[in-house]
Design a protein around this motif. Structure first.
Motif, short mmCIF file in Angstrom:
data_model
loop_
_atom_site.label_atom_id
_atom_site.label_comp_id
_atom_site.label_asym_id
_atom_site.label_seq_id
_atom_site.Cartn_x
_atom_site.Cartn_y
_atom_site.Cartn_z
N THR A 92 -3.58 -0.24 17.86
CA THR A 92 -3.84 -1.65 17.50
C THR A 92 -3.11 -2.86 17.78
O THR A 92 -3.35 -3.94 18.23
CB THR A 92 -4.51 -1.79 15.86
OG1 THR A 92 -5.60 -0.87 15.75
CG2 THR A 92 -4.97 -3.40 15.80
N HIS A 117 -2.10 -7.14 11.78
CA HIS A 117 -3.59 -7.55 11.94
C HIS A 117 -4.32 -7.86 10.78
O HIS A 117 -3.94 -7.04 9.67
CB HIS A 117 -4.57 -6.53 12.80
CG HIS A 117 -4.38 -6.85 14.33
ND1 HIS A 117 -5.49 -7.68 14.91
CD2 HIS A 117 -3.60 -6.21 15.39
CE1 HIS A 117 -4.99 -7.73 16.24
NE2 HIS A 117 -3.95 -6.80 16.24
N ARG A 118 -4.93 -8.93 10.52
CA ARG A 118 -5.64 -9.07 9.36
C ARG A 118 -6.99 -9.54 10.01
O ARG A 118 -7.07 -10.70 10.60
CB ARG A 118 -4.82 -10.36 8.57
CG ARG A 118 -6.05 -10.66 7.19
CD ARG A 118 -5.31 -11.67 6.48
NE ARG A 118 -4.14 -11.56 5.94
CZ ARG A 118 -2.97 -12.10 6.26
NH1 ARG A 118 -2.95 -13.01 7.02
NH2 ARG A 118 -1.96 -11.66 5.71
N GLY A 119 -8.02 -8.81 9.81
CA GLY A 119 -9.46 -9.04 10.22
C GLY A 119 -9.22 -8.62 11.90
O GLY A 119 -8.81 -7.67 12.43
N GLN A 120 -9.79 -9.65 12.47
CA GLN A 120 -9.61 -9.79 14.00
C GLN A 120 -8.24 -10.48 14.39
O GLN A 120 -8.19 -10.53 15.67
CB GLN A 120 -10.84 -10.33 14.66
CG GLN A 120 -12.13 -9.58 14.12
CD GLN A 120 -12.06 -8.16 14.68
OE1 GLN A 120 -11.68 -7.89 15.74
NE2 GLN A 120 -12.52 -7.33 13.65
N SER A 121 -7.42 -10.79 13.66
CA SER A 121 -6.30 -11.95 13.99
C SER A 121 -5.23 -11.13 14.06
O SER A 121 -4.75 -10.19 13.05
CB SER A 121 -6.28 -13.08 13.24
OG SER A 121 -7.57 -13.91 13.38
N SER A 122 -4.12 -11.25 14.94
CA SER A 122 -2.85 -10.81 14.76
C SER A 122 -1.90 -11.67 13.88
O SER A 122 -2.22 -12.93 13.90
CB SER A 122 -2.22 -10.49 16.23
OG SER A 122 -1.83 -11.72 16.71
#
Length: 270
Positions: free
Chosen positions: A30, A41-46
């Motif tokens: 990931t 990563h948090r959710g779909q954001s780096s």
């Protein structure tokens, strides 16, 4: 990852090793893309581009995870991260390891990263990585990078020891009798298990374990691991090779002899 892998191996606790493997798989699958590492990563954001500490500490964790599992995937991951450290974070003119990658900073001057705190600094972790992985793989350029930066940083360790905890560990590693112990054998070979168990019980910091298939490294990986080339099971039995920077003792398939070779090289206690 480092702590989980080390403690899992030393205490023979699979749940800790499994946790280290799960975290490492997340990093590789990931956070690591196209030769770059993001911080998470948090959710779909780096969470932004990785600093030296992210690369070096993750790679050291992979080296320790290979020691706990024998899975070459983790050594491959460590080699990939180390290559980026060498190309993007090492400044050969200053003989220093920088906190930011070359292309990831807008500052006119990049700063070295050598102050250890609760966590190792990126520089100290990268030095230790270069020494360990350079010895395991036979990558003399990587080893020399770590040794050169370490030599340049010794003054910091002597004048500011309380902010050089991990750097002092790297110095101890460089000065100690470090052995790379390569075991080549099939996964179902009882001799492989017996030799590997000898190392799993050995928590001495100056032993770097590597597990290979009985046939040795695949041909397409031997360039990346010159120190491991040619090491394979001999006479149809799993075989251990105890080496120090490429100089190896007599190969053995005996756990007792392996133990004797390791004990003979341990530093003497007053």
């Amino acid at each position: 990852v480092m702590a989980l892998a080390d403690v899992g191996r030393w205490l023979d606790e699979p749940r800790y090793v499994d946790a280290a493997a799960e975290a490492s798989a997340f990093i590789l699958e990931t956070c690591w893309t196209e030769g770059k590492l993001v911080r998470g990563h948090r959710g779909q954001s780096s969470l932004g581009v990785g600093f030296l500490e992210d690369y070096a500490i993750a790679a050291l964790g992979f080296v320790r995870l290979h020691a706990a599992t024998g899975d070459l995937r983790w050594l491959d991951g460590a080699v990939a991260l180390a290559a980026t450290i060498s190309s993007e974070f090492y400044d050969p003119k200053q003989i220093a390891l920088m906190r930011n990658a070359r292309e990831d900073t807008e500052l006119p001057v990049r700063l070295a990263d050598m102050d250890d705190g609760v966590m190792p600094s990126g520089g100290s972790a990268a030095i230790r990585l270069a020494l360990e992985l350079g010895a395991i793989t036979g990558d003399e350029t990587l080893y020399a990078m770590g040794y050169d930066v370490l030599t340049r940083s010794i003054g910091t360790a002597s004048t500011h020891p309380f902010r050089s905890g991990f750097l002092l560990q790297a110095i101890g590693h460089a000065l100690g009798p470090v052995r790379e112990v390569v075991i080549a054998g099939g996964p179902d070979d009882p001799t492989t298990a017996a030799l590997w168990a000898t190392l799993r019980r050995d928590n001495h910091a100056h032993v770097l374990p590597v597990l290979l298939p009985g046939s040795g490294l695949p041909a397409d990986e031997q360039t990346a691991y010159p120190a491991l080339a040619g090491k394979r099971a001999l006479k149809g039995q799993a075989t251990a090779f105890v080496c120090e920077r490429g100089s190896c003792q007599k190969p053995t398939s005996s756990p007792k002899e392996l133990r004797a070779q390791l004990d003979a090289a341990l530093p003497k206690t007053p």
